[in-house]
Design an enzyme around this catalytic site. Structure first.
Site, PDB file in Angstrom:
ATOM      1  N   ASP A  64       0.616  -1.054   0.073  1.00 61.59           N
ATOM      2  CA  ASP A  64      -0.079   0.135  -0.071  1.00 61.59           C
ATOM      3  C   ASP A  64       0.630   1.129   0.048  1.00 61.59           C
ATOM      4  OD1 ASP A  64       0.930  -0.548   2.462  1.00 61.59           O
ATOM      5  OD2 ASP A  64      -0.798  -0.463   3.691  1.00 61.59           O
ATOM      6  N   HIS A  65       2.071   1.299   0.493  1.00 61.87           N
ATOM      7  CA  HIS A  65       3.082   2.175   0.295  1.00 61.87           C
ATOM      8  C   HIS A  65       3.616   2.775  -0.796  1.00 61.87           C
ATOM      9  CE1 HIS A  65       2.330   2.090   4.698  1.00 61.87           C
ATOM     10  NE2 HIS A  65       2.826   3.127   5.114  1.00 61.87           N
ATOM     11  N   ARG A 379      -0.150  13.122   9.801  1.00 56.41           N
ATOM     12  CA  ARG A 379       0.952  13.641  10.230  1.00 56.41           C
ATOM     13  C   ARG A 379       1.181  14.909   9.338  1.00 56.41           C
ATOM     14  NH1 ARG A 379       3.977   8.011  11.034  1.00 56.41           N
ATOM     15  NH2 ARG A 379       3.470   7.895  13.274  1.00 56.41           N
ATOM     16  N   SER A 535       7.100   7.451  12.689  1.00 57.39           N
ATOM     17  CA  SER A 535       6.918   6.129  12.237  1.00 57.39           C
ATOM     18  C   SER A 535       7.465   5.243  12.844  1.00 57.39           C
ATOM     19  CB  SER A 535       7.593   6.438  10.616  1.00 57.39           C
ATOM     20  OG  SER A 535       8.193   5.209  10.269  1.00 57.39           O
ATOM     21  N   ARG A 537       9.460   3.015  11.016  1.00 60.89           N
ATOM     22  CA  ARG A 537      10.350   2.596  10.256  1.00 60.89           C
ATOM     23  C   ARG A 537      11.904   2.166  10.873  1.00 60.89           C
ATOM     24  NH1 ARG A 537       9.891   8.383   7.295  1.00 60.89           N
ATOM     25  NH2 ARG A 537       7.987   7.603   7.305  1.00 60.89           N
TER      26      ARG A 537
END
Ligand code: MIC
Ligand code: SF4
Length: 643
Positions: A64-65, A379, A535, A537
């Site tokens: 999806d990203h 964000r 995030s 990440r």
């Protein structure tokens, strides 16, 4: 003493430690999710751990990203993830099936279960009564392999909702209000539970908007009870059997209670560049805008999209405004296509985007220079939109659609009567974009398909006796993971290539950081409060690891990033006296002469600044387990050593 909702789920899943605030607890994880920007690395880590088949009840990989395919990299990652899923027992949600959190809520989320996801907005699942937590990819890999997930037992906050929202005020305005009250670091070390009469007025997708953006509070997670409304949602999704009732005990004790009267709320906006910089729309009304983006895992449910379509119907987007809309799931998009709402959006001039994260992560639709962009996202960190001086305001779908039509900030409560949006009795169910894994007997025949951009996990080394390193960067407060490891269409395709992506590390703050850090060989980064917010990440830890960062010394950390640093074997240090922050400058020669000994003995860490001839102490708060991880050189080495 009675238990809160989260404490009940924790009690059912605890495999190590005690439910005492502040202590380290290990939880059994029922479900995991990954997305493609963190997924490739998570699956490389899963492969490195060497477990043949996932041990969770359900693990799902979403694409999806990284959906913009301007080169082969993203498509190669998708192919890699798909082959891993098939082999190792993971469900694969194909590109086109849309945003992980939205789809997971619709199709897989179950009240009372635990979920961890390699994405900070995993708490969206709290809207359906799950204990859903964002984590680094390596933590998710370990959980897929059957390992426990460790958190610090959080404090419990209750947000007591009374009254009912006025027309045109929506769930987004509730969470913006909570952000105003608690701030972007107010939730650190806490779980936020919603209760009170007011919750009965909120549907599951509205609750999920609130728990989703609870990530911006820095909270471990947020959760709603599972009640009649949850049951109805699951029934409409054809999953009534997944329902279990869940509520807090009447005598449950909370560390903090926040009261919000929904009837008093008005439409709000989070102004640049922080989700807690809140102003009422009425104060901004009349100011010119350039762009409106509707979608993201926060606000792209069927209800949100229908509301937007009803506002746009028969009108035209204002001259000078670009309106983009990305519905959150194939289910939603398909329903809008069939009931005509999509036609209303198109007719009004909306630019319909692929339903994916898109502009939220800077994958296209960057605003014009200095442009004012109203977004229904979660964000608005500086530069995240892809335009460094872009001015991003986070608003509700109602405010976004109303403003898109007028070309200025518009308070939707001025629009007259609100159309009634009926929640469907049955959603359109078609799981044809979810591919089940291969049966166990066939897994050995499945080949893992790797592309040339997929590089292995960076080299690690066990903790040395002492560290001698220069300060390669000094930054201030509230540094986000978007500062540390920026995203956007150009950089995201490098997520599976740490050597390459590390060339962009911290470039938002200092363009020369990557080459300086490399040249220094090993170094220490110094920062202020709430370092690493945003995030999940792990690239924000892996790129510094690759560049030789040995320790990060700050005033305070955000939860997931701190865990990611430990997982990468980088020392997360905090100043004993925050004033010592002033005793280090860029380029200073630092020494941690007894670091290993001090870590092993649980003592404060001695820091010597050779350049300024200063000596002070730092804290490295570790549990027995995280201490062993740091000594081993990170979670991967630790897991390999300890099974
Ligand atoms: C984000 O919203 O920043 C992301 C992109 O979804 C991240 C994950 C990532 O960086 O891949 C998140 O929130 O964890
Ligand atoms: Fe995607 Fe944005 Fe949600 Fe992150 S916050 S999962 S980028 S939509």
């Amino acid at each position: 003493m009675g238990l809160t909702i989260a404490q009940k789920i924790i009690k059912n899943h605890i495999v190590e430690g005690e439910m005492v605030v502040g202590s380290d607890i290990g939880l059994k994880i029922d479900q995991t999710l990954t997305q493609d920007a963190t997924g490739t690395m998570a699956y490389l880590e899963f492969e490195a751990i060497g477990v043949p088949r996932v041990k969770t009840e359900k693990s799902v990989a979403y694409i999806d990203h990284n959906t913009l395919q301007t080169g082969f990299e993203n498509a190669d990652d998708h192919r890699f993830i798909q082959s891993v899923c098939k082999k190792h027992g993971i469900y694969f949600s194909r590109p086109g099936n849309r945003i992980c959190h939205q789809v997971h809520l619709e199709r897989f989320g179950k009240p009372g279960k635990t979920l961890i996801g390699s994405d900070s907005h995993t708490p969206t699942g709290g809207g359906i009564g799950m204990l859903a937590i964002g984590a680094g990819g390596l933590d998710v890999a370990v959980a897929m392999g059957g390992g426990a997930y460790y958190i610090t037992m959080p404090k419990m906050v209750k947000v007591n909702l009374t009254g009912a929202l006025k027309p045109w005020v929506s769930a987004k305005d509730i969470i913006l209000k909570v952000l105003e009250v608690m701030s972007v670091k107010g939730g650190v070390g806490k779980i936020v539970e919603y209760g009170g009469e007011g919750i009965k007025t909120l549907s599951v997708p509205e609750r999920a908007t609130i728990t989703n953006m609870g990530a911006e509070l820095g909270a471990t997670t947020s959760i709603f009870p599972s009640d009649e409304i949850t049951k109805e949602f699951l029934k409409a999704q054809g999953r009534e059997e997944d329902f279990t009732e869940l509520s807090s005990d009447p005598d449950a004790e909370y560390d903090e209670v926040i009261d919000i009267n929904l009837s008093e709320l008005e439409p709000l906006a989070a102004c640049p560049h922080s989700p807690d910089n809140i102003k009422p729309i009425s104060e901004l009304a009349g100011q010119k805008i350039n762009q409106v983006c509707i979608g993201s895992c926060t606000n792209s449910s069927y209800r949100d999209m229908m509301r937007v379509a009803s506002i746009l119907k028969g009108k035209t987007v204002a001259d000078g405004v670009s309106l983009s809309i990305a519905p959150g799931s194939k289910q939603v998009l398909n329903m809008l296509a069939l009931n005509g709402a999509l036609g209303d959006m198109i007719a009004a001039g909306a630019r319909i985007l692929e339903s994916a994260c898109g502009p939220c992560i800077g994958m296209g639709q960057s605003p014009n220079s200095g442009g004012i962009s109203l977004r229904t996202f979660n964000r608005n960190f500086e530069g995240r939109s892809g335009t460094k001086d872009g001015q991003i305001y986070l608003v509700s779908p109602e405010t976004a659609a109303a403003s898109a039509l007028t070309g200025v900030f518009t308070d939707p409560t001025t629009l007259g009567e609100e159309a009634e949006i009926e929640m469907p009795e049955k959603f359109l169910i078609n799981d044809n974009m979810i591919i089940a894994p291969a049966p166990v007997e066939e897994m050995d025949n499945i080949e893992i398909l790797r592309g040339p951009n997929i590089k292995p996990y960076p080299a690690t080394s066990p903790l040395a006796d002492k560290i001698e390193a220069s300060c390669s960067l000094k930054v201030g407060d509230n540094i986000t993971t978007d500062h540390i490891m920026p995203a956007g269409a150009k950089i995201l395709p490098l997520r599976s290539n740490i050597p390459k992506i590390s060339q962009h590390c911290f470039t938002v703050c200092d363009q020369h950081f990557p080459e300086r850090a490399k040249m220094l060989g090993q170094s220490i980064v110094v920062g202020g409060e709430n370092y690493g917010q945003g995030s999940s990440r792990e690239h924000a830890a892996l790129a510094p690891l690759y560049l030789g960062v040995k320790a990060v010394l700050v005033k305070s950390f955000a939860r997931i990033h701190r865990a990611n640093l430990i997982n990468a074997g980088i020392l997360p240090l905090t100043f004993v006296d925050p004033a010592d922050y002033e005793k280090i400058n860029l380029g200073d020669q630092l020494e941690l002469p007894y670091v290993k000994q001090e870590i092993m003995e649980g003592k404060n860490i001695t820091v010597i600044n050779r350049t300024l001839d200063e000596k002070f102490e730092a804290v490295c708060e570790l549990t027995d387990r995280t201490r062993d991880i740091i000594i081993a050189g990170g979670l991967l080495d630790y897991t390999k050593e300890n099974g």
